[in-house]
Design a protein around this motif. Sequence first.
Motif, PDB file in Angstrom:
ATOM      1  N   ASP A 139       0.867  -1.311  -0.001  1.00  0.00           N
ATOM      2  CA  ASP A 139       0.038  -0.116   0.089  1.00  0.00           C
ATOM      3  C   ASP A 139       0.978   1.334   0.074  1.00  0.00           C
ATOM      4  O   ASP A 139       1.552   1.643   1.143  1.00  0.00           O
ATOM      5  N   LYS A 141       1.758   5.447  -1.939  1.00  0.00           N
ATOM      6  CA  LYS A 141       1.505   6.389  -2.906  1.00  0.00           C
ATOM      7  C   LYS A 141       2.299   6.221  -4.343  1.00  0.00           C
ATOM      8  O   LYS A 141       1.550   6.359  -5.094  1.00  0.00           O
ATOM      9  N   THR A 142       3.595   6.210  -3.964  1.00  0.00           N
ATOM     10  CA  THR A 142       4.348   5.785  -5.339  1.00  0.00           C
ATOM     11  C   THR A 142       5.154   4.513  -5.213  1.00  0.00           C
ATOM     12  O   THR A 142       5.927   4.295  -4.296  1.00  0.00           O
ATOM     13  N   VAL A 165      -1.829  -1.784  -3.913  1.00  0.00           N
ATOM     14  CA  VAL A 165      -2.750  -0.679  -4.197  1.00  0.00           C
ATOM     15  C   VAL A 165      -1.510   0.605  -4.082  1.00  0.00           C
ATOM     16  O   VAL A 165      -0.538   0.602  -3.482  1.00  0.00           O
ATOM     17  N   ALA A 166      -1.385   1.347  -5.157  1.00  0.00           N
ATOM     18  CA  ALA A 166      -0.680   2.496  -5.218  1.00  0.00           C
ATOM     19  C   ALA A 166      -1.291   3.594  -6.226  1.00  0.00           C
ATOM     20  O   ALA A 166      -2.160   3.313  -6.940  1.00  0.00           O
ATOM     21  N   ASP A 167      -1.131   4.720  -5.659  1.00  0.00           N
ATOM     22  CA  ASP A 167      -1.584   5.887  -6.323  1.00  0.00           C
ATOM     23  C   ASP A 167      -0.811   6.130  -7.687  1.00  0.00           C
ATOM     24  O   ASP A 167      -1.487   6.571  -8.764  1.00  0.00           O
ATOM     25  N   ARG A 168       0.429   5.836  -7.673  1.00  0.00           N
ATOM     26  CA  ARG A 168       1.283   6.170  -8.649  1.00  0.00           C
ATOM     27  C   ARG A 168       2.342   4.879  -8.993  1.00  0.00           C
ATOM     28  O   ARG A 168       3.004   4.578  -8.068  1.00  0.00           O
TER      29      ARG A 168
END
Length: 187
Positions: A139, A141-142, A165-168
């Motif tokens: 999990d 962000k990037t 799960v990653a934003d980017r």
Amino acid sequence: MPEPITLTVVGTAVVLEGVKFLYGQAAEAIKRWRESRNAAPTVKPAPAEAVPSKVFAGQLAPLEFHLEQVEVLEKHLLTLRAVLAEYVDGLAPLASDDHAAFEAIDALRQSMEAVYQQRLTFVGEQRAPSGPVVEGTIDAKTIAGNAVAVEARLVTSGRVVGRVVADRLEQGSSATAVKVDIVGGRP
């Protein structure tokens, strides 16, 4: 995580037999961990006692004590054994409405799941079946580089779950939830 009260739908005879087994195994795990502190270091898990028949649902792999987990859980296991002693010794009946007892039983079960590194589900319980479980989660962000939640060479039984799960995802990077070679067969 299921509520410990779900254990109340399981026959108290099954739960009592299971808790007696886990109670004894917790003591044995602690003894083995304490003995291992004075022995040569080893990474191999210590074999455990055979599981009583008709207590746990599902397919358990041979039980082994993962002593590094026992080290972390020693005080917790000792506390749970003290709470459950009167039920195990037959000094108090296990009543289906004794929520405190069922919470302690569930806590002991979860602790021993960590020690065995397998799920332990009582026969008749509404929960995923007993057996080995491998779970990995990323999990972030990037992700910059290569990320793998679960990578295993051999999983002969049980359940494997991977989540990413990653934003980017940076350019040239990769994210893999599960990368497995041989899940349920022979090498």
